[in-house]
Design a protein around this motif. Structure first.
Motif, PDB file in Angstrom:
ATOM      1  N   VAL A   9      85.863  80.376  49.598  1.00 10.34           N
ATOM      2  CA  VAL A   9      85.105  79.176  49.451  1.00 10.34           C
ATOM      3  C   VAL A   9      83.888  79.609  48.521  1.00 10.34           C
ATOM      4  O   VAL A   9      83.309  80.551  48.817  1.00 10.34           O
ATOM      5  CB  VAL A   9      84.512  78.629  50.666  1.00 10.34           C
ATOM      6  N   LYS A  53      84.976  85.904  44.127  1.00  7.91           N
ATOM      7  CA  LYS A  53      84.469  85.721  45.289  1.00  7.91           C
ATOM      8  C   LYS A  53      84.639  87.073  45.983  1.00  7.91           C
ATOM      9  O   LYS A  53      85.781  87.681  46.428  1.00  7.91           O
ATOM     10  CB  LYS A  53      85.210  84.689  46.036  1.00  7.91           C
ATOM     11  N   TYR A 104      84.216  89.229  50.149  1.00  3.57           N
ATOM     12  CA  TYR A 104      84.333  89.269  51.481  1.00  3.57           C
ATOM     13  C   TYR A 104      85.242  88.346  51.900  1.00  3.57           C
ATOM     14  O   TYR A 104      84.885  87.156  52.502  1.00  3.57           O
ATOM     15  CB  TYR A 104      82.858  88.662  52.034  1.00  3.57           C
ATOM     16  N   GLN A 105      86.556  88.252  51.552  1.00  2.00           N
ATOM     17  CA  GLN A 105      87.668  87.529  52.240  1.00  2.00           C
ATOM     18  C   GLN A 105      88.217  88.307  53.433  1.00  2.00           C
ATOM     19  O   GLN A 105      89.226  89.330  52.978  1.00  2.00           O
ATOM     20  CB  GLN A 105      88.617  87.030  51.254  1.00  2.00           C
ATOM     21  N   THR A 106      88.488  87.830  54.386  1.00  2.00           N
ATOM     22  CA  THR A 106      89.195  88.431  55.687  1.00  2.00           C
ATOM     23  C   THR A 106      90.922  88.579  55.187  1.00  2.00           C
ATOM     24  O   THR A 106      91.287  87.564  55.062  1.00  2.00           O
ATOM     25  CB  THR A 106      89.079  87.839  56.804  1.00  2.00           C
ATOM     26  N   ILE A 164      83.975  98.220  55.237  1.00  2.00           N
ATOM     27  CA  ILE A 164      83.018  98.352  56.017  1.00  2.00           C
ATOM     28  C   ILE A 164      82.931  99.460  57.092  1.00  2.00           C
ATOM     29  O   ILE A 164      83.989  99.399  57.806  1.00  2.00           O
ATOM     30  CB  ILE A 164      82.799  96.695  56.892  1.00  2.00           C
ATOM     31  N   LEU A 199      88.849  93.501  54.013  1.00  2.00           N
ATOM     32  CA  LEU A 199      88.042  92.426  53.387  1.00  2.00           C
ATOM     33  C   LEU A 199      88.332  92.651  51.855  1.00  2.00           C
ATOM     34  O   LEU A 199      88.413  93.679  51.415  1.00  2.00           O
ATOM     35  CB  LEU A 199      86.519  93.041  53.860  1.00  2.00           C
ATOM     36  N   ILE A 225      79.271  93.239  63.401  1.00  2.00           N
ATOM     37  CA  ILE A 225      79.331  92.360  62.133  1.00  2.00           C
ATOM     38  C   ILE A 225      79.604  90.858  62.368  1.00  2.00           C
ATOM     39  O   ILE A 225      79.839  90.038  61.446  1.00  2.00           O
ATOM     40  CB  ILE A 225      80.610  92.764  61.241  1.00  2.00           C
ATOM     41  N   ILE A 258      77.709  87.662  60.928  1.00  2.00           N
ATOM     42  CA  ILE A 258      78.008  87.198  59.402  1.00  2.00           C
ATOM     43  C   ILE A 258      78.891  86.386  59.100  1.00  2.00           C
ATOM     44  O   ILE A 258      78.983  85.280  58.449  1.00  2.00           O
ATOM     45  CB  ILE A 258      77.901  88.526  58.547  1.00  2.00           C
ATOM     46  N   GLY A 259      80.183  86.658  59.516  1.00  2.00           N
ATOM     47  CA  GLY A 259      81.310  86.082  59.050  1.00  2.00           C
ATOM     48  C   GLY A 259      81.261  84.435  59.697  1.00  2.00           C
ATOM     49  O   GLY A 259      80.764  84.297  60.720  1.00  2.00           O
ATOM     50  N   THR A 305      76.315  82.639  58.905  1.00  2.00           N
ATOM     51  CA  THR A 305      75.720  83.417  59.578  1.00  2.00           C
ATOM     52  C   THR A 305      74.647  82.722  60.465  1.00  2.00           C
ATOM     53  O   THR A 305      74.730  81.681  60.641  1.00  2.00           O
ATOM     54  CB  THR A 305      74.545  83.961  58.403  1.00  2.00           C
ATOM     55  N   GLN A 360      71.722  82.064  60.517  1.00  2.00           N
ATOM     56  CA  GLN A 360      70.622  81.333  60.041  1.00  2.00           C
ATOM     57  C   GLN A 360      71.376  79.852  59.610  1.00  2.00           C
ATOM     58  O   GLN A 360      70.622  78.854  59.778  1.00  2.00           O
ATOM     59  CB  GLN A 360      69.948  81.829  58.482  1.00  2.00           C
TER      60      GLN A 360
HETATM   61  C1  LIG Z   1      83.809  90.576  57.854  1.00  2.00           C
HETATM   62  C2  LIG Z   1      83.575  89.418  56.958  1.00  2.00           C
HETATM   63  C3  LIG Z   1      84.625  88.604  56.797  1.00  2.00           C
HETATM   64  C4  LIG Z   1      84.145  87.571  55.945  1.00  2.00           C
HETATM   65  N1  LIG Z   1      85.472  86.484  55.942  1.00  2.00           N
HETATM   66  C5  LIG Z   1      85.195  85.504  55.108  1.00  2.00           C
HETATM   67  C6  LIG Z   1      86.477  84.707  54.697  1.00  2.00           C
HETATM   68  O1  LIG Z   1      87.592  84.956  55.236  1.00  2.00           O
HETATM   69  N2  LIG Z   1      86.541  83.572  53.821  1.00  2.00           N
HETATM   70  C7  LIG Z   1      85.306  83.528  53.000  1.00  2.00           C
HETATM   71  O2  LIG Z   1      85.075  82.585  52.269  1.00  2.00           O
HETATM   72  N3  LIG Z   1      84.048  84.288  53.443  1.00  2.00           N
HETATM   73  C8  LIG Z   1      84.234  85.249  54.478  1.00  2.00           C
HETATM   74  N4  LIG Z   1      83.053  86.073  54.609  1.00  2.00           N
HETATM   75  C9  LIG Z   1      81.731  85.713  53.916  1.00  2.00           C
HETATM   76  C10 LIG Z   1      80.811  85.198  54.736  1.00  2.00           C
HETATM   77  O3  LIG Z   1      81.038  83.970  55.054  1.00  2.00           O
HETATM   78  C11 LIG Z   1      79.414  85.497  54.009  1.00  2.00           C
HETATM   79  O4  LIG Z   1      79.114  86.961  54.005  1.00  2.00           O
HETATM   80  C12 LIG Z   1      78.249  84.944  54.852  1.00  2.00           C
HETATM   81  O5  LIG Z   1      78.361  83.319  54.601  1.00  2.00           O
HETATM   82  C13 LIG Z   1      76.902  85.074  53.983  1.00  2.00           C
HETATM   83  O6  LIG Z   1      76.783  85.075  52.724  1.00  2.00           O
HETATM   84  P1  LIG Z   1      76.458  86.126  51.835  1.00  2.00           P
HETATM   85  O7  LIG Z   1      77.087  87.508  52.162  1.00  2.00           O
HETATM   86  O8  LIG Z   1      76.383  85.758  50.247  1.00  2.00           O
HETATM   87  O9  LIG Z   1      74.912  86.366  52.403  1.00  2.00           O
HETATM   88  P2  LIG Z   1      73.597  85.814  51.568  1.00  2.00           P
HETATM   89  O10 LIG Z   1      73.917  84.334  51.379  1.00  2.00           O
HETATM   90  O11 LIG Z   1      73.173  86.411  50.572  1.00  2.00           O
HETATM   91  O12 LIG Z   1      72.729  85.913  52.835  1.00  2.00           O
HETATM   92  C14 LIG Z   1      71.594  86.797  53.120  1.00  2.00           C
HETATM   93  C15 LIG Z   1      70.605  86.426  54.126  1.00  2.00           C
HETATM   94  O13 LIG Z   1      69.840  85.070  53.887  1.00  2.00           O
HETATM   95  C16 LIG Z   1      70.524  83.993  54.645  1.00  2.00           C
HETATM   96  N5  LIG Z   1      70.408  82.836  54.004  1.00  2.00           N
HETATM   97  C17 LIG Z   1      71.285  82.433  52.934  1.00  2.00           C
HETATM   98  N6  LIG Z   1      71.096  81.114  52.492  1.00  2.00           N
HETATM   99  C18 LIG Z   1      70.171  80.767  53.391  1.00  2.00           C
HETATM  100  C19 LIG Z   1      69.556  79.411  53.449  1.00  2.00           C
HETATM  101  N7  LIG Z   1      70.011  78.504  52.655  1.00  2.00           N
HETATM  102  N8  LIG Z   1      68.852  79.249  54.396  1.00  2.00           N
HETATM  103  C20 LIG Z   1      68.400  80.273  55.355  1.00  2.00           C
HETATM  104  N9  LIG Z   1      68.683  81.565  55.037  1.00  2.00           N
HETATM  105  C21 LIG Z   1      69.826  81.684  54.319  1.00  2.00           C
HETATM  106  C22 LIG Z   1      71.570  84.496  55.283  1.00  2.00           C
HETATM  107  O14 LIG Z   1      71.565  83.887  56.711  1.00  2.00           O
HETATM  108  C23 LIG Z   1      71.516  85.806  55.494  1.00  2.00           C
HETATM  109  O15 LIG Z   1      70.608  86.281  56.462  1.00  2.00           O
HETATM  110  C24 LIG Z   1      83.335  87.081  55.330  1.00  2.00           C
HETATM  111  C25 LIG Z   1      81.946  87.900  55.527  1.00  2.00           C
HETATM  112  C26 LIG Z   1      82.061  89.227  56.284  1.00  2.00           C
HETATM  113  C27 LIG Z   1      81.154  89.943  56.565  1.00  2.00           C
END
Ligand SMILES: Cc1cc2nc3c(=O)[nH]c(=O)nc-3n(C[C@H](O)[C@H](O)[C@H](O)COP(=O)(O)OP(=O)(O)OC[C@H]3O[C@@H](n4cnc5c(N)ncnc54)[C@H](O)[C@@H]3O)c2cc1C
Length: 261
Positions: A1, A21, A23-25, A66, A74, A237, A240-241, A244, A246
Motif C-alpha cells: 500500500v 515501497k 516493509y512488506q511481510t 530486523i 520483510l 515489533i 508497528i505493523g 501503528t 498512533q
Molecule cells: C514487521 C513489519 C511488517 C510490515 N508488513 C507490511 C505489509 O505486509 N504491507 C504493508 O503495506 N506494510 C507493512 N508494514 C509497514 C507498516 O505498516 C509501516 O511501517 C507502518 O504503518 C508505519 O509506517 P512508517 O514505517 O512509514 O512509519 P512513519 O510513518 O515514519 O511513522 C513514524 C512515527 O510517526 C507516527 N505517525 C506517522 N504518521 C502519523 C500521523 N498522521 N499522525 C500521528 N502519528 C503519525 C507513527 O505512528 C510512528 O510512531 C510492515 C512493517 C513492519 C515493521
C-alpha cells in the motif's frame, strides 16, 4: 500500500506500475503480491488494486533484516514500469481504497489473534518453569514476587482474549449471513473502532507479557534454549505493523468525536 506508487493506464487497458515501497511481510518470498497504487500521487481516492506476478520485468525485491526477528522476511520492493495485464487490475483507480479498507479490520483482528497467541506462549513457558524450578527447596511460583505478577499477566491476557473472541464471533456471524462473503459496509465501518482498541491493546500487552514472563524465568528466559527469545523478538515489533499505535489512537479518538456529536 503506497500513496507514491503510481499506476498509469495504457491504451490496451494494461497498467504500468512505478514506485518503491518498504516493509512488506514476506515480500522477498512472494510469487504474487497485491499492490495498491494511485493514478495521482498522494491522492487516495485515485487508488487502484493490482494482482502482481513478481516474476514480471521491472519488479525487484530486497530483504530488510530486523535483528529482533531474524526469520521474518520483510521486503523492499521496487517497481519500474511493471506492466500489469488488464485482467490483473482487480480494482480500477478510484475503488482501490475502498477494497483496501474492506479487508483492514479482518487483517487487524488476525494480527491481534497472533499477538495474544504469543502472550499465551510466553505464559505457558513461565508457568511450566516457575512450577518446576526450585529455590531453597520451594517452587519459585510460591514466592509471591513470582507467582503474583504471573497471575496479573494471565488475567490481562485472558480478558483480552475473551474480548477478541467475542468480536471475532460477531464477525463470523455477519460473514455467515452475508451472501457474497463480504461484511456489510455499515457493520464494517462501526467495527473499525473496536478493532483498533483490540489491535492497540493486544500489541502492547504481548510485548509486556513476553518480556515479564521471560523475566520470571531468570537466565532461561533470555537464552536461546526455549522459544522465549523468539516470543520476545516478535512481540517487540507488533505495534508497528498493521497500523501503528498512533494510527489506532487516531481511529479511536475519531470514534469518540462521533459519539460526542
Ligand atoms: C514487521 C513489519 C511488517 C510490515 N508488513 C507490511 C505489509 O505486509 N504491507 C504493508 O503495506 N506494510 C507493512 N508494514 C509497514 C507498516 O505498516 C509501516 O511501517 C507502518 O504503518 C508505519 O509506517 P512508517 O514505517 O512509514 O512509519 P512513519 O510513518 O515514519 O511513522 C513514524 C512515527 O510517526 C507516527 N505517525 C506517522 N504518521 C502519523 C500521523 N498522521 N499522525 C500521528 N502519528 C503519525 C507513527 O505512528 C510512528 O510512531 C510492515 C512493517 C513492519 C515493521
Amino acid at each position: 500500500v503506497h500513496m507514491l506508487t503510481t499506476c498509469d493506464e495504457q491504451e490496451d487497458g494494461s497498467f504500468l506500475l512505478n514506485g518503491q515501497k518498504i516493509y512488506q511481510t514476506n515480500g522477498p518470498r512472494a510469487d504474487w503480491c497485491i499492490v495498491y497504487a494511485v493514478s495521482e500521487k498522494d491522492k487516495g481516492n485515485t487508488m487502484g488494486q493490482f494482482l502482481v506476478d513478481t516474476s514480471l520485468d521491472g519488479w525487484t525485491a530486497e530483504r530488510i533484516n530486523i535483528p529482533w526477528t531474524p526469520r521474518i522476511s520483510l521486503g523492499k520492493e521496487t517497481m519500474k514500469n511493471v506492466r500489469i495485464p488488464k485482467e490483473c487490475a482487480i480494482g480500477a483507480p478510484g475503488v482501490g481504497r475502498e477494497y483496501l479498507f474492506e479487508g483492514l479490520n479482518l487483517e487487524r483482528l488476525g494480527a491481534s489473534g497472533l499477538y495474544v497467541a504469543q502472550a499465551w506462549g510466553a505464559l505457558a513457558h513461565a508457568t511450566i518453569y516457575t512450577n518446576m524450578r526450585k529455590q531453597f527447596n520451594t517452587e519459585v511460583i510460591k514466592y509471591q514476587g513470582v507467582g503474583f505478577p504471573l497471575t496479573d499477566l494471565w488475567a490481562k491476557t485472558m480478558n483480552l482474549t475473551l474480548s477478541l473472541l467475542y468480536i471475532n464471533r460477531l464477525v463470523d456471524e455477519k460473514l455467515r449471513e452475508s451472501k457474497d462473503g463480504i461484511l456489510p459496509q455499515g457493520f464494517n465501518l462501526s467495527l473499525g473502532v473496536y478493532v483498533s482498541q483490540l489491535k492497540y491493546q493486544c500489541a502492547m500487552l504481548t510485548e509486556r507479557v513476553c518480556y515479564e514472563c521471560a523475566n520470571l524465568m531468570g537466565g532461561a528466559g533470555v537464552c536461546d534454549n526455549t522459544l522465549m527469545q523468539d516470543l520476545m523478538g516478535l512481540s517487540r515489533i507488533q505495534e508497528i505493523g498493521a497500523g501503528t499505535r498512533q494510527i489506532q489512537q487516531y481511529i479511536m479518538s475519531y470514534g469518540l468525536r462521533k459519539i460526542f456529536k
